[in-house]
Design a protein around this motif. Structure first.
Motif, PDB file in Angstrom:
ATOM      1  N   GLU A  70       0.768  -1.161   0.048  1.00 43.44           N
ATOM      2  CA  GLU A  70       0.141   0.064  -0.045  1.00 43.44           C
ATOM      3  C   GLU A  70       0.891   1.003   0.050  1.00 43.44           C
ATOM      4  O   GLU A  70       1.938   1.388   0.784  1.00 43.44           O
ATOM      5  N   ARG A  71       0.459   2.209  -0.845  1.00 44.54           N
ATOM      6  CA  ARG A  71       1.244   3.436  -1.057  1.00 44.54           C
ATOM      7  C   ARG A  71       0.821   4.207   0.135  1.00 44.54           C
ATOM      8  O   ARG A  71      -0.179   4.814   0.410  1.00 44.54           O
ATOM      9  N   ARG A  72       1.939   4.732   0.763  1.00 44.87           N
ATOM     10  CA  ARG A  72       1.316   5.620   2.025  1.00 44.87           C
ATOM     11  C   ARG A  72       2.317   6.792   2.534  1.00 44.87           C
ATOM     12  O   ARG A  72       3.642   6.265   2.170  1.00 44.87           O
ATOM     13  N   GLU A  73       2.005   7.451   3.364  1.00 38.57           N
ATOM     14  CA  GLU A  73       3.107   8.194   3.866  1.00 38.57           C
ATOM     15  C   GLU A  73       3.898   7.837   5.007  1.00 38.57           C
ATOM     16  O   GLU A  73       3.223   7.320   6.005  1.00 38.57           O
ATOM     17  N   CYS A  74       5.192   7.557   4.959  1.00 41.52           N
ATOM     18  CA  CYS A  74       5.670   6.896   6.130  1.00 41.52           C
ATOM     19  C   CYS A  74       6.747   7.959   6.909  1.00 41.52           C
ATOM     20  O   CYS A  74       7.072   8.894   6.271  1.00 41.52           O
ATOM     21  N   PRO A  75       6.845   7.622   8.053  1.00 43.99           N
ATOM     22  CA  PRO A  75       7.769   8.641   8.844  1.00 43.99           C
ATOM     23  C   PRO A  75       9.155   8.503   8.440  1.00 43.99           C
ATOM     24  O   PRO A  75       9.721   7.412   8.174  1.00 43.99           O
ATOM     25  N   ARG A  76       9.976   9.656   8.195  1.00 44.31           N
ATOM     26  CA  ARG A  76      11.059   9.555   7.824  1.00 44.31           C
ATOM     27  C   ARG A  76      11.946   9.657   9.105  1.00 44.31           C
ATOM     28  O   ARG A  76      11.741  10.142  10.000  1.00 44.31           O
ATOM     29  N   PRO A  77      13.326   9.025   9.133  1.00 51.37           N
ATOM     30  CA  PRO A  77      14.217   9.266  10.228  1.00 51.37           C
ATOM     31  C   PRO A  77      14.464  10.716  10.678  1.00 51.37           C
ATOM     32  O   PRO A  77      14.907  11.390   9.730  1.00 51.37           O
ATOM     33  N   GLY A  78      14.460  10.858  11.769  1.00 42.43           N
ATOM     34  CA  GLY A  78      14.477  12.247  12.214  1.00 42.43           C
ATOM     35  C   GLY A  78      16.021  12.622  12.611  1.00 42.43           C
ATOM     36  O   GLY A  78      16.673  11.724  12.985  1.00 42.43           O
ATOM     37  N   SER A  79      16.227  13.787  12.297  1.00 41.66           N
ATOM     38  CA  SER A  79      17.541  14.416  12.798  1.00 41.66           C
ATOM     39  C   SER A  79      17.471  15.642  13.326  1.00 41.66           C
ATOM     40  O   SER A  79      16.916  16.666  12.567  1.00 41.66           O
ATOM     41  N   ASP A  80      18.008  15.903  14.475  1.00 38.71           N
ATOM     42  CA  ASP A  80      17.972  17.365  14.903  1.00 38.71           C
ATOM     43  C   ASP A  80      18.828  18.308  14.368  1.00 38.71           C
ATOM     44  O   ASP A  80      19.979  18.014  14.084  1.00 38.71           O
ATOM     45  N   SER A  81      18.170  19.317  14.013  1.00 38.88           N
ATOM     46  CA  SER A  81      19.212  20.452  13.183  1.00 38.88           C
ATOM     47  C   SER A  81      19.889  21.396  14.267  1.00 38.88           C
ATOM     48  O   SER A  81      20.696  22.184  13.850  1.00 38.88           O
ATOM     49  N   SER A  82      19.786  21.126  15.403  1.00 37.17           N
ATOM     50  CA  SER A  82      20.590  21.848  16.567  1.00 37.17           C
ATOM     51  C   SER A  82      21.670  21.047  16.753  1.00 37.17           C
ATOM     52  O   SER A  82      21.960  19.805  16.876  1.00 37.17           O
ATOM     53  N   PRO A  83      22.922  21.940  17.049  1.00 36.20           N
ATOM     54  CA  PRO A  83      24.049  21.255  17.589  1.00 36.20           C
ATOM     55  C   PRO A  83      23.970  20.452  18.790  1.00 36.20           C
ATOM     56  O   PRO A  83      24.890  19.673  19.047  1.00 36.20           O
ATOM     57  N   GLN A 117      33.584  30.319  28.911  1.00 41.64           N
ATOM     58  CA  GLN A 117      34.012  29.285  28.620  1.00 41.64           C
ATOM     59  C   GLN A 117      33.299  29.014  27.081  1.00 41.64           C
ATOM     60  O   GLN A 117      32.141  29.142  27.002  1.00 41.64           O
ATOM     61  N   TYR A 118      34.251  28.275  26.294  1.00 42.80           N
ATOM     62  CA  TYR A 118      33.427  28.385  24.934  1.00 42.80           C
ATOM     63  C   TYR A 118      33.644  26.843  24.331  1.00 42.80           C
ATOM     64  O   TYR A 118      34.338  26.009  24.940  1.00 42.80           O
ATOM     65  N   GLN A 119      32.680  26.505  23.642  1.00 41.28           N
ATOM     66  CA  GLN A 119      32.577  25.450  22.797  1.00 41.28           C
ATOM     67  C   GLN A 119      32.394  25.675  21.302  1.00 41.28           C
ATOM     68  O   GLN A 119      31.840  26.730  21.034  1.00 41.28           O
ATOM     69  N   CYS A 120      32.425  24.700  20.355  1.00 40.01           N
ATOM     70  CA  CYS A 120      32.188  24.790  19.155  1.00 40.01           C
ATOM     71  C   CYS A 120      31.483  23.700  18.430  1.00 40.01           C
ATOM     72  O   CYS A 120      31.681  22.542  18.976  1.00 40.01           O
ATOM     73  N   ALA A 121      31.177  23.790  17.276  1.00 35.83           N
ATOM     74  CA  ALA A 121      30.440  22.858  16.603  1.00 35.83           C
ATOM     75  C   ALA A 121      30.603  23.125  14.959  1.00 35.83           C
ATOM     76  O   ALA A 121      30.822  24.334  14.712  1.00 35.83           O
ATOM     77  N   TYR A 122      30.195  22.130  14.181  1.00 37.91           N
ATOM     78  CA  TYR A 122      30.558  22.391  12.639  1.00 37.91           C
ATOM     79  C   TYR A 122      29.136  21.745  11.965  1.00 37.91           C
ATOM     80  O   TYR A 122      28.749  20.794  12.444  1.00 37.91           O
ATOM     81  N   HIS A 123      28.841  22.278  10.890  1.00 37.44           N
ATOM     82  CA  HIS A 123      27.683  21.710  10.081  1.00 37.44           C
ATOM     83  C   HIS A 123      28.139  21.145   8.821  1.00 37.44           C
ATOM     84  O   HIS A 123      29.009  21.688   8.228  1.00 37.44           O
ATOM     85  N   THR A 124      27.730  19.987   8.453  1.00 37.45           N
ATOM     86  CA  THR A 124      27.854  19.290   7.015  1.00 37.45           C
ATOM     87  C   THR A 124      26.404  19.336   6.348  1.00 37.45           C
ATOM     88  O   THR A 124      25.526  19.922   6.723  1.00 37.45           O
ATOM     89  N   ARG A 125      26.500  18.875   5.092  1.00 40.49           N
ATOM     90  CA  ARG A 125      25.318  19.038   4.255  1.00 40.49           C
ATOM     91  C   ARG A 125      24.078  18.424   5.190  1.00 40.49           C
ATOM     92  O   ARG A 125      22.876  18.919   4.813  1.00 40.49           O
ATOM     93  N   HIS A 126      24.243  17.390   6.159  1.00 38.54           N
ATOM     94  CA  HIS A 126      23.163  16.679   6.565  1.00 38.54           C
ATOM     95  C   HIS A 126      22.781  17.375   7.948  1.00 38.54           C
ATOM     96  O   HIS A 126      21.450  17.264   8.391  1.00 38.54           O
ATOM     97  N   SER A 127      23.777  17.488   9.012  1.00 38.58           N
ATOM     98  CA  SER A 127      23.283  17.910  10.213  1.00 38.58           C
ATOM     99  C   SER A 127      24.596  18.664  11.152  1.00 38.58           C
ATOM    100  O   SER A 127      25.486  18.736  10.340  1.00 38.58           O
ATOM    101  N   TRP A 128      24.536  19.026  12.192  1.00 39.84           N
ATOM    102  CA  TRP A 128      25.276  19.449  13.033  1.00 39.84           C
ATOM    103  C   TRP A 128      26.036  18.389  13.791  1.00 39.84           C
ATOM    104  O   TRP A 128      25.488  17.570  14.201  1.00 39.84           O
ATOM    105  N   SER A 129      27.424  18.564  14.143  1.00 36.11           N
ATOM    106  CA  SER A 129      28.088  17.837  14.978  1.00 36.11           C
ATOM    107  C   SER A 129      27.678  18.071  16.571  1.00 36.11           C
ATOM    108  O   SER A 129      27.064  19.063  16.668  1.00 36.11           O
TER     109      SER A 129
END
Length: 286
Positions: free
Chosen positions: A23-36, A144-156
């Motif tokens: 049956e063709r239906r809307e399926c949940p896609r794997p979630g990925s948080d866009s926040s670091p 106090q500092y911390q850093c993160a980086y972004h690729t095409r898919h998400s944040w580290s």
């Protein structure tokens, strides 16, 4: 997406007594948080909103989509460092480097785990690191500092914390040695840091040492105040140049001017050829 072909065999249409159908239906896609601060996993294929679901009397629906072909990608945690170092004099320049991935396109620098951040695009020539430069260190830059980086898919995830300390915020303390700055090997010596400014925390550093400065907090903060750092059973490794600083625990990254240097000499040592100790010595307060 091409609909899976259905076979005529009853084995392909029945499973455990259930009648199966596509049956063709809307399926949940794997979630990925866009926040670091979000999940560490990202997905290396394009997200798909629609898929084919295999349903039956006892099956809630098994979605099949392009994401099933992808493999989870774990982004390495970035590293962070300060140049020339994490303890900088007021008014001096300092650069914070964030090293991430050659796939990075954007870097962010966070202060005190807050939502406010600095952002820098990954340089074309060296995408695996980004530079955050402060032309003049002040109380605004301390923290106090911390850093993160972004690729095409998400944040580290965010890097380990980096404390940035600014010195020169108030008058310098004085540093002395008891019984004296020249002491026999195996004896104890106490380095006394004395301040005329209200302070509750004192810091003792050894020039050239790889060990972090020693810290000592006092209960009585009314000036004048004094902290006693006791070096026990000294060896030639304790010989060297020492300085102390004072601060308030309410502003741990804002230190006084450094004291005048104190040269400590352990008799019997080969002066100038000693290896700095790799761990902090014991401290005590009187």
């Amino acid at each position: 997406m091409e609909r899976p072909q259905q076979k005529e065999s009853s084995a392909d249409r029945r499973l455990g007594g259930d009648t199966l159908s596509w049956e063709r239906r809307e399926c949940p896609r794997p979630g990925s948080d866009s926040s670091p601060q979000g999940a560490k996993q990202t997905w290396s294929v394009q997200d798909v909103w629609w898929g084919w679901a295999l349903t039956g009397n006892s099956l809630p629906g098994l979605c099949w989509g392009l994401w099933d072909q992808g493999q989870p990608e774990v982004l390495p945690k970035p590293s962070i460092r300060a140049d020339p170092g994490t303890m900088d004099a007021q008014g001096s320049p300092v650069t914070i480097w964030c090293q991430g991935s050659l796939l990075a396109d954007v870097y962010r620098l966070y202060k005190e785990r807050g939502s406010v951040y600095l952002e820098a695009k990954a340089p074309q020539g060296s995408r695996n690191k980004a530079r955050f430069h402060f032309a003049s260190s002040s109380s605004s830059e301390a923290g106090q500092y911390q850093c993160a980086y972004h690729t095409r898919h998400s944040w580290s995830e965010q890097s380990d914390p980096l404390p940035l300390v600014v010195t020169g915020m108030h008058r310098k303390p004085s540093l002395s040695a008891r019984p004296g700055a020249s002491v026999p090997r195996g004896e104890n010596v106490t380095l006394q840091c004395h301040s005329e400014v209200q302070s509750d925390t004192f810091h003792l550093s050894k020039q050239g040492s790889l060990a972090a400065p020693q810290h000592l907090r006092l209960q009585d903060t009314a000036p004048p105040v004094q902290a006693n750092f006791t070096l026990r059973a000294v060896t030639s490794a304790h010989s060297g140049t020492y300085r102390c600083y004072s601060s308030q625990s309410t502003a741990p990254h804002l230190l006084s001017l450094p004291s005048d240097p104190l040269e400590l000499h352990v008799s019997g040592s080969s002066w100038g050829l000693q290896t700095p100790p790799t761990s902090a010595s014991s401290t005590s307060a009187e």
